[in-house]
Design an enzyme around this catalytic site. Structure first.
Site, mmCIF file in Angstrom:
data_model
loop_
_atom_site.group_PDB
_atom_site.id
_atom_site.type_symbol
_atom_site.label_atom_id
_atom_site.label_comp_id
_atom_site.label_asym_id
_atom_site.label_seq_id
_atom_site.Cartn_x
_atom_site.Cartn_y
_atom_site.Cartn_z
ATOM 1 N N TYR A 51 25.250 -15.904 -11.385
ATOM 2 C CA TYR A 51 26.420 -15.718 -12.254
ATOM 3 C C TYR A 51 27.415 -16.871 -12.057
ATOM 4 C CZ TYR A 51 24.826 -10.814 -12.512
ATOM 5 O OH TYR A 51 24.099 -9.672 -12.672
ATOM 6 N N HIS A 113 17.268 -10.766 -7.062
ATOM 7 C CA HIS A 113 17.734 -10.581 -8.434
ATOM 8 C C HIS A 113 16.599 -10.171 -9.383
ATOM 9 C CE1 HIS A 113 21.091 -12.105 -11.309
ATOM 10 N NE2 HIS A 113 20.509 -11.050 -11.810
HETATM 11 P P1 NDP Z 1 27.654 -3.328 -20.241
HETATM 12 O O1 NDP Z 1 26.788 -2.234 -20.711
HETATM 13 O O2 NDP Z 1 28.514 -3.120 -19.058
HETATM 14 O O3 NDP Z 1 28.497 -3.830 -21.492
HETATM 15 C C1 NDP Z 1 29.563 -4.739 -21.389
HETATM 16 C C2 NDP Z 1 30.195 -4.858 -22.766
HETATM 17 O O4 NDP Z 1 30.757 -3.595 -23.146
HETATM 18 C C3 NDP Z 1 31.334 -5.858 -22.801
HETATM 19 O O5 NDP Z 1 31.253 -6.512 -24.060
HETATM 20 C C4 NDP Z 1 32.592 -4.998 -22.735
HETATM 21 O O6 NDP Z 1 33.684 -5.562 -23.422
HETATM 22 C C5 NDP Z 1 32.125 -3.742 -23.447
HETATM 23 N N1 NDP Z 1 32.833 -2.540 -22.960
HETATM 24 C C6 NDP Z 1 33.129 -2.242 -21.679
HETATM 25 N N2 NDP Z 1 33.777 -1.071 -21.611
HETATM 26 C C7 NDP Z 1 33.910 -0.616 -22.878
HETATM 27 C C8 NDP Z 1 34.516 0.535 -23.439
HETATM 28 N N3 NDP Z 1 35.092 1.448 -22.663
HETATM 29 N N4 NDP Z 1 34.460 0.688 -24.776
HETATM 30 C C9 NDP Z 1 33.877 -0.251 -25.565
HETATM 31 N N5 NDP Z 1 33.279 -1.359 -25.088
HETATM 32 C C10 NDP Z 1 33.310 -1.542 -23.753
HETATM 33 O O7 NDP Z 1 26.629 -4.535 -20.010
HETATM 34 P P2 NDP Z 1 26.449 -5.817 -19.103
HETATM 35 O O8 NDP Z 1 25.195 -6.437 -19.572
HETATM 36 O O9 NDP Z 1 27.696 -6.604 -19.060
HETATM 37 O O10 NDP Z 1 26.098 -5.221 -17.654
HETATM 38 C C11 NDP Z 1 27.074 -4.871 -16.705
HETATM 39 C C12 NDP Z 1 26.811 -5.579 -15.396
HETATM 40 O O11 NDP Z 1 25.470 -5.364 -14.937
HETATM 41 C C13 NDP Z 1 26.930 -7.107 -15.457
HETATM 42 O O12 NDP Z 1 28.272 -7.520 -15.490
HETATM 43 C C14 NDP Z 1 26.212 -7.481 -14.196
HETATM 44 O O13 NDP Z 1 27.051 -7.280 -13.062
HETATM 45 C C15 NDP Z 1 25.062 -6.481 -14.174
HETATM 46 N N6 NDP Z 1 23.807 -7.035 -14.748
HETATM 47 C C16 NDP Z 1 22.730 -7.193 -13.908
HETATM 48 C C17 NDP Z 1 21.519 -7.658 -14.364
HETATM 49 C C18 NDP Z 1 20.385 -7.792 -13.424
HETATM 50 O O14 NDP Z 1 19.386 -8.417 -13.769
HETATM 51 N N7 NDP Z 1 20.474 -7.251 -12.218
HETATM 52 C C19 NDP Z 1 21.322 -8.029 -15.780
HETATM 53 C C20 NDP Z 1 22.493 -7.798 -16.610
HETATM 54 C C21 NDP Z 1 23.667 -7.315 -16.092
HETATM 55 P P3 NDP Z 1 34.887 -6.452 -22.774
HETATM 56 O O15 NDP Z 1 34.358 -7.111 -21.540
HETATM 57 O O16 NDP Z 1 35.212 -7.387 -23.856
HETATM 58 O O17 NDP Z 1 36.021 -5.537 -22.436
#
Ligand code: NDP
Length: 283
Positions: A51, A113
């Site tokens: 990241y 990872h």
């Molecule tokens: P999420 O399912 O957490 O979605 C994030 C998105 O949802 C952002 O655009 C955010 O908007 C939006 N959001 C958050 N809260 C709300 C809400 N209450 N209402 C409406 N929209 C909302 O997906 P991610 O893919 O970001 O996954 C989360 C975490 O998982 C990552 O940050 C990372 O730490 C981890 N990860 C790990 C992976 C792995 O291979 N191990 C792969 C992918 C992710 P905004 O930010 O604009 O507020």
């Protein structure tokens, strides 16, 4: 503070039920978002070498601890070993680099990872994580995106079962078989993209109806669904109001019918097709 319970890992350590996802938060804005999340009550931060934000995550944490007086051991910091560091010696060194970039004495959770099965060095990488835990550099060790077969291979090779497997999990991919395997092995399930990220299920009837019935938002319903399944979600939100909303899910309970209605959104191809752990190579 809404963290009313913690999950105890198979090594005896405990982690909060909801974590803060930090991808793709970077730079000054990233530091501010992570700092805000800590101020809003998050006590688990999920980072990774790939990241490219371990530095700002550590900085936000140090600033927050100094300002608030919250003890360091109340916050769980997670990072993940990149695929290019799966060689044993390289993995050991990468662990020290992560801890140093984060500015910590000890990392709470270090995970592999991705298994990168084509490179096929994940057993070696796992042995290095076992060694880093023995040395006290990391408190708990886990993996991410491992299938049942990858889990079996590292357990057989090392005799050590990971504490956590972090996998893609949301209403379109409830991952029943993986969760059952984790339960059988004593592994905690953490969920990435817990809100579905690119494809939010917020307008689906089981989610929207439950939200209306409980007077909460669809995102809160989805996060509550995770907790009742025994899945620990890591929602990412740069918006502070969403950070608060996503932690505020302890004040209502979904019924069995609401739980199964949300789970019924899940299909065999509901997970990201470009992230099949048997094929995805991420260095
Ligand atoms: P999420 O399912 O957490 O979605 C994030 C998105 O949802 C952002 O655009 C955010 O908007 C939006 N959001 C958050 N809260 C709300 C809400 N209450 N209402 C409406 N929209 C909302 O997906 P991610 O893919 O970001 O996954 C989360 C975490 O998982 C990552 O940050 C990372 O730490 C981890 N990860 C790990 C992976 C792995 O291979 N191990 C792969 C992918 C992710 P905004 O930010 O604009 O507020």
């Amino acid at each position: 503070m809404t963290h009313i319970f913690h999950h105890t890992l198979n090594d005896g350590h405990a982690i909060p039920p909801i974590g803060f996802g930090t991808f793709p938060l970077k730079g000054e804005e990233g530091r501010d978002a992570v700092h805000a999340a800590l101020g809003n009550g998050y006590r688990l931060l999920d980072s990774a070498t790939n990241y490219e934000n371990e530095g700002i995550v550590g900085r936000a944490l140090r600033d927050f601890l100094a300002e608030s007086g919250v003890p360091r051991d109340e916050v769980t910091v997670q990072s993940k070993l990149a695929g290019r560091h799966h060689d044993y010696e390289s993995a050991l060194a990468a662990g020290y680099e992560s801890v140093t970039r984060l500015g910590l004495d000890q990392l709470d959770v270090l995970m592999i990872h991705w298994p990168n099965p084509i490179t096929n060095k994940y057993r070696e990488a796992w042995r290095a994580l076992v060694e880093l835990q023995k040395r006290g550099l990391v408190r708990s060790i886990g993996v991410s995106n491992f299938t049942a077969e990858h889990l079996a291979n590292i357990i057989e090779d090392s005799g050590v079962t990971p504490a956590i497997n972090q996998i893609e999990l949301h209403p379109y991919a409830a991952r029943d078989e993986m969760r059952a395997e984790h339960t059988r092995l004593g592994i905690v399930t953490q969920a990435w993209s817990p809100l579905g990220k690119r494809n939010h299920p917020f307008a689906e009837a089981p989610v929207a109806d439950a939200a209306a019935a409980h007077g909460v938002t669809p995102a809160q319903v989805v996060l509550r669904w995770h907790l009742q399944l025994g899945s620990l979600p890591l929602p990412k939100a740069s918006t502070p109001s969403r950070q608060v909303e996503n932690l505020d899910v302890m004040g209502f309970e979904l019924t069995d019918a609401q739980m199964s209605g949300i789970s019924s959104l899940s299909t065999p191809d509901g997970a990201r097709s470009d992230r099949d752990p048997n094929e995805h190579e991420e260095m």
